[in-house]
Structure formats: C-alpha cells, structure tokens
Design a protein around this motif. Structure first.
Motif, PDB file in Angstrom:
ATOM      1  N   ARG A  12       1.759  -7.832  -0.211  1.00 25.13           N
ATOM      2  CA  ARG A  12       3.225  -7.835  -0.245  1.00 25.13           C
ATOM      3  C   ARG A  12       3.778  -6.414  -0.117  1.00 25.13           C
ATOM      4  O   ARG A  12       4.813  -6.188   0.514  1.00 25.13           O
ATOM      5  CB  ARG A  12       3.710  -8.494  -1.534  1.00 25.13           C
ATOM      6  N   MET A  13       3.077  -5.437  -0.718  1.00 23.67           N
ATOM      7  CA  MET A  13       3.492  -4.045  -0.586  1.00 23.67           C
ATOM      8  C   MET A  13       3.462  -3.623   0.886  1.00 23.67           C
ATOM      9  O   MET A  13       4.374  -2.941   1.346  1.00 23.67           O
ATOM     10  CB  MET A  13       2.596  -3.126  -1.428  1.00 23.67           C
ATOM     11  N   ARG A  14       2.423  -4.019   1.601  1.00 26.44           N
ATOM     12  CA  ARG A  14       2.341  -3.684   3.031  1.00 26.44           C
ATOM     13  C   ARG A  14       3.490  -4.338   3.795  1.00 26.44           C
ATOM     14  O   ARG A  14       4.095  -3.707   4.655  1.00 26.44           O
ATOM     15  CB  ARG A  14       1.004  -4.139   3.609  1.00 26.44           C
ATOM     16  N   GLU A  15       3.773  -5.608   3.470  1.00 31.36           N
ATOM     17  CA  GLU A  15       4.869  -6.305   4.149  1.00 31.36           C
ATOM     18  C   GLU A  15       6.209  -5.600   3.923  1.00 31.36           C
ATOM     19  O   GLU A  15       7.040  -5.527   4.825  1.00 31.36           O
ATOM     20  CB  GLU A  15       4.975  -7.748   3.641  1.00 31.36           C
ATOM     21  N   LYS A  16       6.419  -5.083   2.710  1.00 32.76           N
ATOM     22  CA  LYS A  16       7.672  -4.424   2.349  1.00 32.76           C
ATOM     23  C   LYS A  16       7.649  -2.937   2.677  1.00 32.76           C
ATOM     24  O   LYS A  16       8.610  -2.217   2.399  1.00 32.76           O
ATOM     25  CB  LYS A  16       7.964  -4.603   0.855  1.00 32.76           C
ATOM     26  N   MET A  18       6.014  -0.610   1.179  1.00 32.35           N
ATOM     27  CA  MET A  18       6.195   0.061  -0.101  1.00 32.35           C
ATOM     28  C   MET A  18       4.900   0.791  -0.473  1.00 32.35           C
ATOM     29  O   MET A  18       3.812   0.240  -0.324  1.00 32.35           O
ATOM     30  CB  MET A  18       6.546  -0.972  -1.174  1.00 32.35           C
ATOM     31  N   LYS A  19       5.041   2.005  -0.941  1.00 26.06           N
ATOM     32  CA  LYS A  19       3.888   2.789  -1.374  1.00 26.06           C
ATOM     33  C   LYS A  19       3.662   2.580  -2.867  1.00 26.06           C
ATOM     34  O   LYS A  19       4.565   2.170  -3.595  1.00 26.06           O
ATOM     35  CB  LYS A  19       4.114   4.267  -1.091  1.00 26.06           C
ATOM     36  N   CYS A  20       2.458   2.916  -3.321  1.00 25.97           N
ATOM     37  CA  CYS A  20       2.138   2.765  -4.741  1.00 25.97           C
ATOM     38  C   CYS A  20       3.082   3.585  -5.612  1.00 25.97           C
ATOM     39  O   CYS A  20       3.498   3.121  -6.675  1.00 25.97           O
ATOM     40  CB  CYS A  20       0.687   3.162  -5.010  1.00 25.97           C
ATOM     41  N   ALA A  21       3.443   4.762  -5.159  1.00 24.62           N
ATOM     42  CA  ALA A  21       4.348   5.611  -5.937  1.00 24.62           C
ATOM     43  C   ALA A  21       5.716   4.945  -6.091  1.00 24.62           C
ATOM     44  O   ALA A  21       6.341   5.036  -7.156  1.00 24.62           O
ATOM     45  CB  ALA A  21       4.496   6.975  -5.286  1.00 24.62           C
ATOM     46  N   ASP A  22       6.168   4.256  -5.046  1.00 21.75           N
ATOM     47  CA  ASP A  22       7.454   3.550  -5.109  1.00 21.75           C
ATOM     48  C   ASP A  22       7.400   2.413  -6.122  1.00 21.75           C
ATOM     49  O   ASP A  22       8.310   2.239  -6.929  1.00 21.75           O
ATOM     50  CB  ASP A  22       7.834   2.980  -3.738  1.00 21.75           C
ATOM     51  N   TYR A  26       9.414   1.982  -9.758  1.00 21.37           N
ATOM     52  CA  TYR A  26      10.234   0.803 -10.047  1.00 21.37           C
ATOM     53  C   TYR A  26       9.819   0.165 -11.376  1.00 21.37           C
ATOM     54  O   TYR A  26      10.661  -0.256 -12.157  1.00 21.37           O
ATOM     55  CB  TYR A  26      10.110  -0.209  -8.917  1.00 21.37           C
ATOM     56  N   VAL A  27       8.505   0.119 -11.616  1.00 17.51           N
ATOM     57  CA  VAL A  27       7.980  -0.485 -12.851  1.00 17.51           C
ATOM     58  C   VAL A  27       8.195   0.437 -14.047  1.00 17.51           C
ATOM     59  O   VAL A  27       8.274  -0.013 -15.178  1.00 17.51           O
ATOM     60  CB  VAL A  27       6.488  -0.851 -12.677  1.00 17.51           C
ATOM     61  N   GLY A  28       8.290   1.737 -13.784  1.00 17.41           N
ATOM     62  CA  GLY A  28       8.487   2.706 -14.861  1.00 17.41           C
ATOM     63  C   GLY A  28       7.196   3.255 -15.426  1.00 17.41           C
ATOM     64  O   GLY A  28       7.110   3.628 -16.595  1.00 17.41           O
ATOM     65  N   ILE A  29       6.168   3.301 -14.569  1.00 20.53           N
ATOM     66  CA  ILE A  29       4.881   3.860 -14.973  1.00 20.53           C
ATOM     67  C   ILE A  29       4.459   4.878 -13.919  1.00 20.53           C
ATOM     68  O   ILE A  29       5.039   4.952 -12.839  1.00 20.53           O
ATOM     69  CB  ILE A  29       3.794   2.758 -15.122  1.00 20.53           C
ATOM     70  N   SER A  30       3.447   5.667 -14.236  1.00 21.52           N
ATOM     71  CA  SER A  30       2.974   6.664 -13.275  1.00 21.52           C
ATOM     72  C   SER A  30       2.086   5.986 -12.230  1.00 21.52           C
ATOM     73  O   SER A  30       1.505   4.922 -12.494  1.00 21.52           O
ATOM     74  CB  SER A  30       2.185   7.761 -13.989  1.00 21.52           C
TER      75      SER A  30
END
Length: 79
Positions: A12-16, A18-22, A26-30
């Motif tokens: 889903r990250m690839r579809e959007k 979105m990178k892991c840092a993003d 959003y989640v509020g973690i490193s």
C-alpha cells in the motif's frame, strides 16, 4: 513463496508513493521504530495500527489483514 508478515503495508505504501519516513511521521514514531515494528521486533500498539490504516487510507475493518496475528500464515490471494 515467502511473504513478509506486513507485506500489505509495504504494498500500500508503494501504491501511495509513501516512504517509511513519511509513514513514521504520520504515526508519530521514528523511522527506526517503524522499521523494528515492520520487521516484527517490536509489537504494535492499537493506536499505531489505526494511524497506519488512516495514513494508508485503508478501511479499519481491514485491520486483521494488515496486522495479522503471530503464528498465522499470511494467505496471498489475487484480488
């Protein structure tokens, strides 16, 4: 074929695009903590799971598909 436990999140990250840092922001973690969670070294909290679902724009009713219980083989079906 072996699939990582959280492969649907990666997909889903690839579809959007979105990178892991993003996602981590959003989640509020490193990003390091996110990596540990995605690799199964650190457990997820429910609020973090919901934040991931929201960030990836996935219906929360799909929670079990994106965060399968331990010791459950991940079934891959073409949809």
């Amino acid at each position: 074929m072996f699939y990582p436990r959280y492969y649907r999140i990666y997909k889903r990250m690839r579809e959007k695009k979105m990178k892991c840092a993003d996602l981590a922001a959003y989640v509020g973690i490193s990003p390091a903590v996110l990596s540990k969670k995605l690799n199964g070294r650190t457990p997820w909290r429910l609020d973090e799971c919901y934040a991931v679902m929201d960030a990836l724009e996935v219906d929360r009713r799909e929670l079990v598909r994106y965060f399968p219980p331990e010791n459950v083989e991940v079934e891959i079906c073409s949809q």
